[in-house]
Design a protein around this motif. Structure first.
Motif, short mmCIF file in Angstrom:
data_model
loop_
_atom_site.label_atom_id
_atom_site.label_comp_id
_atom_site.label_asym_id
_atom_site.label_seq_id
_atom_site.Cartn_x
_atom_site.Cartn_y
_atom_site.Cartn_z
N LYS A 45 0.84 -1.21 0.00
CA LYS A 45 0.00 0.00 0.00
C LYS A 45 0.87 1.25 0.00
CE LYS A 45 -4.12 0.44 2.08
NZ LYS A 45 -5.18 0.42 3.11
N THR A 50 -0.38 4.84 -1.17
CA THR A 50 -1.64 4.84 -0.44
C THR A 50 -1.36 4.87 1.06
OG1 THR A 50 -2.63 3.51 -2.18
CG2 THR A 50 -3.80 3.59 -0.07
N THR A 53 -4.40 2.86 6.80
CA THR A 53 -5.51 3.20 7.69
C THR A 53 -5.13 2.77 9.11
OG1 THR A 53 -6.59 1.05 7.48
CG2 THR A 53 -7.16 2.75 5.83
#
Length: 168
Positions: A45, A50, A53
């Motif tokens: 990621k 990105t 989270t």
């Protein structure tokens, strides 16, 4: 000096690894790079630009806390790098290692961008720096830690870290 567990924290590019390695060497304690604990999915990621989270980070943070907690149980001390940007992340680390000390390296956005622009071979792209600054929650009241400006040389930062640890 009593052996401590220390997390050298801050946004990407502040010099966490350089300072933490040198600090661990000077203290004669184990060193760990938090990035080495990331599962492959997290690395993929971040490599794709990105941001992770909180759900992505939770198991990773628990594993870091476990490593720190083992060093506390052994009374061996240890130094680890970890961005630890949010207080909640630091609380997860503290859950595994209640005595952990956070050494927050901080610098201006311009300086950090310049450093990241010169860095090669790291999966964290400079484009994610803005998200890190947005997430950063400085050490707050009741948090066991200190803040060091990254302008001095790494050697000077380690000297200062040793002073801070000895004084607490």
């Amino acid at each position: 000096m009593a052996y401590s567990t220390v997390v050298v924290m801050g946004v990407s590019g502040v010099g966490k690894t350089t300072v933490a390695r040198a600090l661990a060497e000077r203290l004669g304690v184990p060193f760990a790079e938090a990035d080495d604990f990331h599962p492959p999915a997290n690395v993929a990621k971040m490599s794709a630009g990105t941001p992770l989270t909180d759900a992505d980070r939770e198991p990773w943070l628990r594993s870091l806390g476990a490593w720190l907690g083992e060093r506390e149980k052994e009374d061996s001390g240890g130094v680890m790098t970890c961005s630890a940007l949010k207080r909640a992340y630091r609380e997860t680390l503290r859950a595994g290692a209640p005595g952990v000390f956070f050494l927050h390296l901080e610098g201006s956005r311009e300086l950090i961008e310049e450093r990241l622009g010169r860095r090669t071979g790291h999966f964290m792209p400079p484009a994610l720096l803005a998200s890190q600054f947005a997430d950063l929650e400085p050490l707050g009241a009741g948090e066991n830690g200190a803040v060091l400006d990254v302008q001095p040389t790494p050697e000077e930062l380690v000297d200062r870290a040793i002073e801070v640890l000895a004084a607490r």
